[in-house]
Design an enzyme around this catalytic site. Structure first.
Site, short mmCIF file in Angstrom:
data_model
loop_
_atom_site.label_atom_id
_atom_site.label_comp_id
_atom_site.label_asym_id
_atom_site.label_seq_id
_atom_site.Cartn_x
_atom_site.Cartn_y
_atom_site.Cartn_z
N LYS A 189 -0.23 5.79 3.20
CA LYS A 189 -0.78 4.75 4.07
C LYS A 189 -0.10 3.40 3.83
O LYS A 189 0.23 2.68 4.78
CB LYS A 189 -2.29 4.62 3.88
CG LYS A 189 -2.92 3.63 4.85
CD LYS A 189 -4.43 3.64 4.81
CE LYS A 189 -4.98 3.05 3.56
NZ LYS A 189 -6.39 2.60 3.69
N SER A 190 0.10 3.04 2.57
CA SER A 190 0.74 1.76 2.26
C SER A 190 2.13 1.68 2.86
O SER A 190 2.53 0.66 3.43
CB SER A 190 0.81 1.56 0.74
OG SER A 190 -0.47 1.44 0.18
N GLN A 230 -1.53 -6.87 -1.78
CA GLN A 230 -1.67 -7.39 -0.41
C GLN A 230 -1.37 -8.88 -0.37
O GLN A 230 -0.65 -9.35 0.52
CB GLN A 230 -3.09 -7.11 0.10
CG GLN A 230 -3.38 -5.64 0.28
CD GLN A 230 -4.84 -5.37 0.62
OE1 GLN A 230 -5.67 -6.28 0.65
NE2 GLN A 230 -5.17 -4.12 0.87
N GLY A 268 -7.56 -3.74 5.11
CA GLY A 268 -7.24 -4.94 4.36
C GLY A 268 -5.74 -5.15 4.25
O GLY A 268 -5.25 -6.28 4.27
N SER A 273 -3.00 -8.43 -6.84
CA SER A 273 -3.21 -7.96 -5.46
C SER A 273 -1.87 -7.80 -4.75
O SER A 273 -1.18 -8.78 -4.45
CB SER A 273 -4.07 -8.96 -4.68
OG SER A 273 -4.05 -8.67 -3.30
N ASP A 329 -7.26 2.34 -6.39
CA ASP A 329 -7.91 3.07 -5.30
C ASP A 329 -8.43 4.44 -5.72
O ASP A 329 -9.07 5.12 -4.92
CB ASP A 329 -6.94 3.24 -4.13
CG ASP A 329 -6.82 1.98 -3.30
OD1 ASP A 329 -7.76 1.16 -3.31
OD2 ASP A 329 -5.78 1.80 -2.65
N ARG A 341 3.51 -0.68 6.08
CA ARG A 341 4.67 -1.55 5.82
C ARG A 341 5.85 -1.18 6.70
O ARG A 341 6.58 -2.05 7.16
CB ARG A 341 5.04 -1.49 4.33
CG ARG A 341 4.08 -2.32 3.46
CD ARG A 341 4.24 -1.97 1.98
NE ARG A 341 3.47 -2.87 1.12
CZ ARG A 341 2.17 -2.73 0.88
NH1 ARG A 341 1.49 -1.75 1.46
NH2 ARG A 341 1.55 -3.58 0.08
#
Length: 441
Positions: free
Chosen positions: A24-25, A172, A97, A170, A322, A29
């Site tokens: 997913k990350s 993000q 997020g 973080s 996670d 991206r």
């Protein structure tokens, strides 16, 4: 279709080979980088979840053409300055997020104010951690109650580079600053606590003007203005966070063995592997390769006969942030008392996950002592619920990881479980239940 799933039996032993969806990350991206690239970018194994589809809709609203076919997605980038900024534009990050925070870094020079909204869960998550550093570049923000969505970003045509100390760990926040720095004349310097480094690896693969100095506890990142990004063709490896549920299910099941193919094993993401190995779970990487800066491998895991308690080193937290909900299930069956600390970030996720960990473990009859940022778990190697023990999981802000962790707990420890809002998995892992059913065959 019912949004409730019932589980009344533990899973029987299995020996299987599976493939989980794309990371997913990396999927999000890839969408963002490709939207800035000059030319056509293609992706295979792109995760077709709600979070990634929200990212695609976001770049389409910014004037970028996207075509999705069954096995391939194409994004027709118009270059680093190719976005079209319409008046009264609203971008909906839904539950993501990653999307909500990263895309703000790409909007810092928008000539028009842009609204960012999200679902009920995302609207309870802190956005000040991103608006604060982005404000230093010259952008302005209007947030609800200072911290939350909906927000409005007012871009600036006179962005200036910054020096920023990112001390939350973080990825993000760090990535959002990197994206903003791409639009800024001069050199931006980030001193960042260790966290996922997918954005940096993609920058290096694309030969963007970034330098990274790795220290023990933090990275020093310097990035200059980006003039051009080349198109990016990407065969996205499978997601370690999605794999985690099946790794734990195998570890907690009797006489079982599992191979998960082609998984992203980026060192900043495999905290769960390190932690579970310390607890006595046998996990092996096979067919290791490096692909466009990312490491990937097949993961083999076998049932754990003797699980040891762990005093988890906090330096492993960022690489497993996670996955802690399912890691706690392993601790529940360990011999001895496990302790996990410095986990305040868990309560900054889709739901207050540390509180939900406590609820799930209490339902299992496992003693815990929980604070705002730590949990002590008194393991029971003989943990096994009575057949008629009834457990209901609901009202968890549709946090996909709470749902999936509850289902793994039900299959591992027995009892009669009723788990609500199974559509929550659509944000990250739409075919999760289908793979579970395949393991049962």
């Amino acid at each position: 279709m019912s949004k409730i799933i019932s589980v009344n039996h533990k899973i029987k032993k299995f020996k299987k080979i599976i493939t989980v969806p794309g990371d997913k990350s990396l999927s999000i991206r890839w969408v963002l980088f490709s939207s800035l690239a000059k030319g056509t970018s293609k992706a295979k194994n792109l995760l077709m979840s709600e979070d990634v589809l929200a990212a695609i809709e976001a770049v389409k609203k910014l004037g970028i053409k996207v075509i999705i076919k069954k096995k391939e997605c194409k994004i027709y980038g118009k270059g680093i300055d190719g976005y079209k900024y319409k008046k009264n534009l609203t971008i909906d990050a839904q539950n993501s997020g990653t999307l909500g925070r990263l895309i703000l870094g790409l909007l810092v020079n928008s000539p028009e104010p842009i609204n960012l909204i999200g679902d009920k869960s995302l609207s309870k998550r802190d956005f000040k951690r991103v608006s604060d550093p982005l404000s230093k570049f010259g952008a302005k923000f209007k947030l609800r109650s200072n911290n939350f969505l909906p927000l409005k970003i007012y871009g600036s045509s006179k962005l200036k580079p910054i020096k920023y100390n990112e001390n939350k760990g973080s990825a993000q926040c760090k990535s959002s600053i990197i994206f903003a720095a791409m639009r800024t004349d001069g050199t931006t310097t980030i001193k960042a606590k260790k966290s996922r480094n997918h954005t940096e690896l993609l920058c290096k693969h694309l030969k963007l003007p970034i330098s990274i100095k790795n220290n023990k506890n933090f990275d020093e990142i310097k990035i200059e203005k980006v003039k051009k990004i080349n198109s990016l063709n990407y065969d996205i490896p499978s997601d370690i966070s999605s794999s985690a549920f099946f790794i734990v299910l195998t570890a907690l099941s009797n006489n079982s063995e599992l191979v998960i193919r082609n998984v992203n094993i980026n060192p900043s993401r495999i905290g769960i592997i390190t932690i579970l190995k310390k607890m006595g779970v046998r996990i092996i990487f096979k067919n290791q390769k490096t692909y466009k800066g990312e490491k990937k491998a097949d993961i083999k895991v076998v049932s754990a006969k003797n699980i040891k308690a762990i005093n988890c080193p906090p330096e492993l937290n960022s690489g497993a942030i996670d996955e802690f909900l399912v890691i706690f299930l392993v601790a529940a069956k360990a011999k001895g008392v496990s302790y996990f600390s410095n986990l305040g970030e868990l309560n900054q996720k889709e739901s207050p996950r540390l509180k939900w960990a406590d609820k799930i473990l209490s339902n299992l009859g496992v003693k815990t002592i929980t604070t705002n940022d730590s949990i002590k778990i008194y393991g029971n190697p003989d943990l096994n619920l009575d057949f008629d023990k009834k457990i209901t999981i609901k009202n968890y802000l549709k946090d996909h990881r709470v749902f999936m962790t509850s289902l793994i707990a039900a299959l591992s420890f027995g009892g009669k479980w009723t788990i609500h809002d199974k559509d929550s998995i659509n944000t990250s892992f739409p075919n999760f239940i289908k793979i579970i059913e395949d393991l049962k065959k």
